[in-house]
Design a protein around this motif. Sequence first.
Motif, PDB file in Angstrom:
ATOM      1  N   ALA A 149      -9.039 -51.292  34.075  1.00 16.39           N
ATOM      2  CA  ALA A 149      -9.077 -52.366  33.081  1.00 16.39           C
ATOM      3  C   ALA A 149      -9.892 -53.548  33.596  1.00 16.39           C
ATOM      4  CB  ALA A 149      -7.653 -52.806  32.734  1.00 16.39           C
ATOM      5  N   ALA A 150      -9.691 -53.918  34.869  1.00 17.09           N
ATOM      6  CA  ALA A 150     -10.421 -55.051  35.442  1.00 17.09           C
ATOM      7  C   ALA A 150     -11.909 -54.746  35.567  1.00 17.09           C
ATOM      8  CB  ALA A 150      -9.838 -55.410  36.804  1.00 17.09           C
ATOM      9  N   MET A 151     -12.245 -53.511  35.914  1.00 18.40           N
ATOM     10  CA  MET A 151     -13.657 -53.145  36.065  1.00 18.40           C
ATOM     11  C   MET A 151     -14.390 -53.254  34.723  1.00 18.40           C
ATOM     12  SD  MET A 151     -15.326 -49.676  37.682  1.00 18.40           S
ATOM     13  CE  MET A 151     -14.705 -48.598  36.381  1.00 18.40           C
ATOM     14  N   PHE A 152     -13.782 -52.704  33.671  1.00 18.32           N
ATOM     15  CA  PHE A 152     -14.429 -52.772  32.354  1.00 18.32           C
ATOM     16  C   PHE A 152     -14.429 -54.202  31.811  1.00 18.32           C
ATOM     17  CE2 PHE A 152     -13.186 -48.169  32.211  1.00 18.32           C
ATOM     18  CZ  PHE A 152     -14.485 -47.679  32.216  1.00 18.32           C
ATOM     19  N   ALA A 153     -13.348 -54.949  32.083  1.00 21.41           N
ATOM     20  CA  ALA A 153     -13.289 -56.340  31.632  1.00 21.41           C
ATOM     21  C   ALA A 153     -14.363 -57.174  32.328  1.00 21.41           C
ATOM     22  CB  ALA A 153     -11.902 -56.914  31.897  1.00 21.41           C
ATOM     23  N   GLN A 253     -15.766 -65.168  36.879  1.00 22.79           N
ATOM     24  CA  GLN A 253     -15.660 -64.150  35.839  1.00 22.79           C
ATOM     25  C   GLN A 253     -14.798 -62.973  36.311  1.00 22.79           C
ATOM     26  OE1 GLN A 253     -18.377 -65.696  36.888  1.00 22.79           O
ATOM     27  NE2 GLN A 253     -20.010 -65.769  35.348  1.00 22.79           N
ATOM     28  N   GLN A 254     -15.011 -62.561  37.566  1.00 21.03           N
ATOM     29  CA  GLN A 254     -14.239 -61.451  38.107  1.00 21.03           C
ATOM     30  C   GLN A 254     -12.778 -61.839  38.297  1.00 21.03           C
ATOM     31  OE1 GLN A 254     -17.326 -61.264  41.286  1.00 21.03           O
ATOM     32  NE2 GLN A 254     -16.802 -59.092  41.285  1.00 21.03           N
ATOM     33  N   GLY A 255     -12.547 -63.055  38.777  1.00 20.55           N
ATOM     34  CA  GLY A 255     -11.175 -63.508  38.964  1.00 20.55           C
ATOM     35  C   GLY A 255     -10.400 -63.519  37.661  1.00 20.55           C
ATOM     36  N   PHE A 256     -11.050 -63.991  36.601  1.00 20.07           N
ATOM     37  CA  PHE A 256     -10.402 -64.016  35.294  1.00 20.07           C
ATOM     38  C   PHE A 256     -10.065 -62.599  34.819  1.00 20.07           C
ATOM     39  CE2 PHE A 256     -11.032 -63.734  30.629  1.00 20.07           C
ATOM     40  CZ  PHE A 256      -9.934 -64.472  30.222  1.00 20.07           C
ATOM     41  N   ALA A 257     -11.014 -61.684  34.965  1.00 16.85           N
ATOM     42  CA  ALA A 257     -10.794 -60.303  34.533  1.00 16.85           C
ATOM     43  C   ALA A 257      -9.687 -59.646  35.344  1.00 16.85           C
ATOM     44  CB  ALA A 257     -12.095 -59.499  34.662  1.00 16.85           C
ATOM     45  N   ALA A 258      -9.678 -59.880  36.644  1.00 16.08           N
ATOM     46  CA  ALA A 258      -8.665 -59.274  37.512  1.00 16.08           C
ATOM     47  C   ALA A 258      -7.268 -59.769  37.167  1.00 16.08           C
ATOM     48  CB  ALA A 258      -8.990 -59.567  38.974  1.00 16.08           C
ATOM     49  N   SER A 283      -3.817 -55.790  43.474  1.00 15.71           N
ATOM     50  CA  SER A 283      -4.817 -55.242  44.398  1.00 15.71           C
ATOM     51  C   SER A 283      -5.776 -54.311  43.672  1.00 15.71           C
ATOM     52  CB  SER A 283      -4.119 -54.490  45.539  1.00 15.71           C
ATOM     53  OG  SER A 283      -3.281 -55.335  46.276  1.00 15.71           O
ATOM     54  N   GLY A 284      -5.220 -53.463  42.800  1.00 12.43           N
ATOM     55  CA  GLY A 284      -6.069 -52.566  42.020  1.00 12.43           C
ATOM     56  C   GLY A 284      -7.023 -53.333  41.126  1.00 12.43           C
ATOM     57  N   SER A 285      -6.528 -54.397  40.498  1.00 15.55           N
ATOM     58  CA  SER A 285      -7.383 -55.169  39.598  1.00 15.55           C
ATOM     59  C   SER A 285      -8.462 -55.930  40.371  1.00 15.55           C
ATOM     60  CB  SER A 285      -6.540 -56.143  38.766  1.00 15.55           C
ATOM     61  OG  SER A 285      -5.977 -57.146  39.572  1.00 15.55           O
ATOM     62  N   VAL A 286      -8.146 -56.412  41.566  1.00 17.95           N
ATOM     63  CA  VAL A 286      -9.149 -57.103  42.386  1.00 17.95           C
ATOM     64  C   VAL A 286     -10.259 -56.129  42.787  1.00 17.95           C
ATOM     65  CG1 VAL A 286      -9.560 -58.199  44.626  1.00 17.95           C
ATOM     66  CG2 VAL A 286      -7.619 -58.917  43.225  1.00 17.95           C
ATOM     67  N   MET A 287      -9.887 -54.930  43.210  1.00 13.02           N
ATOM     68  CA  MET A 287     -10.902 -53.942  43.571  1.00 13.02           C
ATOM     69  C   MET A 287     -11.726 -53.537  42.357  1.00 13.02           C
ATOM     70  SD  MET A 287      -9.141 -51.487  46.462  1.00 13.02           S
ATOM     71  CE  MET A 287      -7.531 -51.321  45.711  1.00 13.02           C
ATOM     72  N   GLY A 288     -11.062 -53.378  41.200  1.00 17.34           N
ATOM     73  CA  GLY A 288     -11.789 -53.046  39.978  1.00 17.34           C
ATOM     74  C   GLY A 288     -12.772 -54.127  39.590  1.00 17.34           C
ATOM     75  N   GLY A 292     -16.782 -53.946  39.270  1.00 16.50           N
ATOM     76  CA  GLY A 292     -17.300 -54.182  37.926  1.00 16.50           C
ATOM     77  C   GLY A 292     -18.533 -55.057  37.889  1.00 16.50           C
ATOM     78  N   ARG A 293     -18.729 -55.897  38.917  1.00 16.45           N
ATOM     79  CA  ARG A 293     -19.922 -56.752  38.945  1.00 16.45           C
ATOM     80  C   ARG A 293     -21.090 -56.007  39.568  1.00 16.45           C
ATOM     81  NH1 ARG A 293     -22.104 -60.356  42.800  1.00 16.45           N
ATOM     82  NH2 ARG A 293     -20.264 -60.140  44.133  1.00 16.45           N
ATOM     83  N   LYS A 294     -22.232 -56.062  38.921  1.00 12.87           N
ATOM     84  CA  LYS A 294     -23.423 -55.405  39.442  1.00 12.87           C
ATOM     85  C   LYS A 294     -23.797 -56.022  40.779  1.00 12.87           C
ATOM     86  CE  LYS A 294     -28.052 -53.944  38.010  1.00 12.87           C
ATOM     87  NZ  LYS A 294     -29.106 -54.087  36.977  1.00 12.87           N
ATOM     88  N   GLY A 295     -23.849 -55.204  41.812  1.00 12.73           N
ATOM     89  CA  GLY A 295     -24.132 -55.704  43.149  1.00 12.73           C
ATOM     90  C   GLY A 295     -22.889 -56.037  43.938  1.00 12.73           C
TER      91      GLY A 295
END
Length: 413
Positions: A149-153, A253-258, A283-288, A292-295
């Motif tokens: 979910a975090a990766m796609f978000a 952006q990643q923090g919000f999604a996670a 932890s799973g959402s942080v890794m996702g 999820g971010r390019k690079g």
Amino acid sequence: MENLSLILAIVVVTALAFDFTNGFHDTANAMATTISTGALKPKVAVAMSAVLNLVGAFLSVEVANTISKGLVDESGIRPEVIFAALVGAILWNLLTWLVGLPSSSSHALMGGLIGATIASAGVGAVHGDVLVTKVLIPAIAAPLVAGLAAMFATRLTYMMGKKADGKASAKGYRAGQIASAGLVSLAHGTNDAQKTMGIITLALVAGGSLAPDSDPPMWVILSAGVAIALGTYLGGWRIIRTMGKGLTDLQPQQGFAAQTSAATVILASSHLGFSLSTTHSVSGSVMGAGLGRKGGVVRWSTATRMFVAWGLTLPAAALVGALAEWVTGFGSWGTAVVAVFLVGSSAAIWKVSRREVVDHTNVNDAEEPAGVVTTAIAMVTPPPAGTTTAVDAPVAASASAGAAEPAASQATA
């Protein structure tokens, strides 16, 4: 308040001590990404998390009922068994905090309870179907679901904000990250504070102070909420450093999604009565979010150590719980020996932690170096336009130096 015998009073105090360690052990779940991205100052973040943990403790008792009524057979449990279970859970929490690993306080508690119950009443006293459906399956599913979910978000947020002003977008996502972090704190209170409520209720039933199948009394709910809030306010800075800086480098952006993904999974599990690990979910959402971010990359050396800790949590806490129960079986002096061992071990762990102090002043200072796998992935993953990653920086510097040499030669000529 129910009449408490001495052993029940000891169990209640020990359970609240566990709840306190649960609070500072799991502060990272709610606030690590918010602190690492600079959305909130460290002390403000943990204070906010503490208040919302306390509020969340009053929102539901479904998880508490799973612990007190479903996991083990109430009729075969003595208060000493609960005490032994808590010893295993507390020591595992402190050890993993010392080394900065975000392991599951929930699984430590359930592992200790399972081990002590088996040592006291045999394997038959553990309800295997509840263990599998409401503990083990969620333990595997939660990080996967939250991570995907975090990766796609994360990808969606970058896609939607591609043409937006960078500074304005980052500011907006920081505000969203604060809101989502508050939601995770609230969810943590609805899930983790209830585990202590459940264990105290189980002890009261085992000691004859409550009727079987009773819900947690109000004083139990209040005391568990206050204990976890106080622990949260102290801040588990070692684990915050690992979660915020050791797993991946997060942008707002990643923090919000996670945070949003993790909060959704935790609240859904609380509603269903699943004794979910908030640590696994976050932890799973942080890794996702990192993937999820390019690079962006995940530091798999840190993740591997974390996975090992996850796998060891249940059996390690169960072993300590079983040994503690065996010693308490010798009578009052055995219980006293276990209590002294718990206090002495806790003091020793705290003393070792003072050799390298991590607190709100230096929680963001150090980052774990990238391992071989992380470096390799970063080198073959194209970063976003105009972005230079930490792995690419030396290459970019070398290229700049190489380009400067011919220019200098021409100028000299």
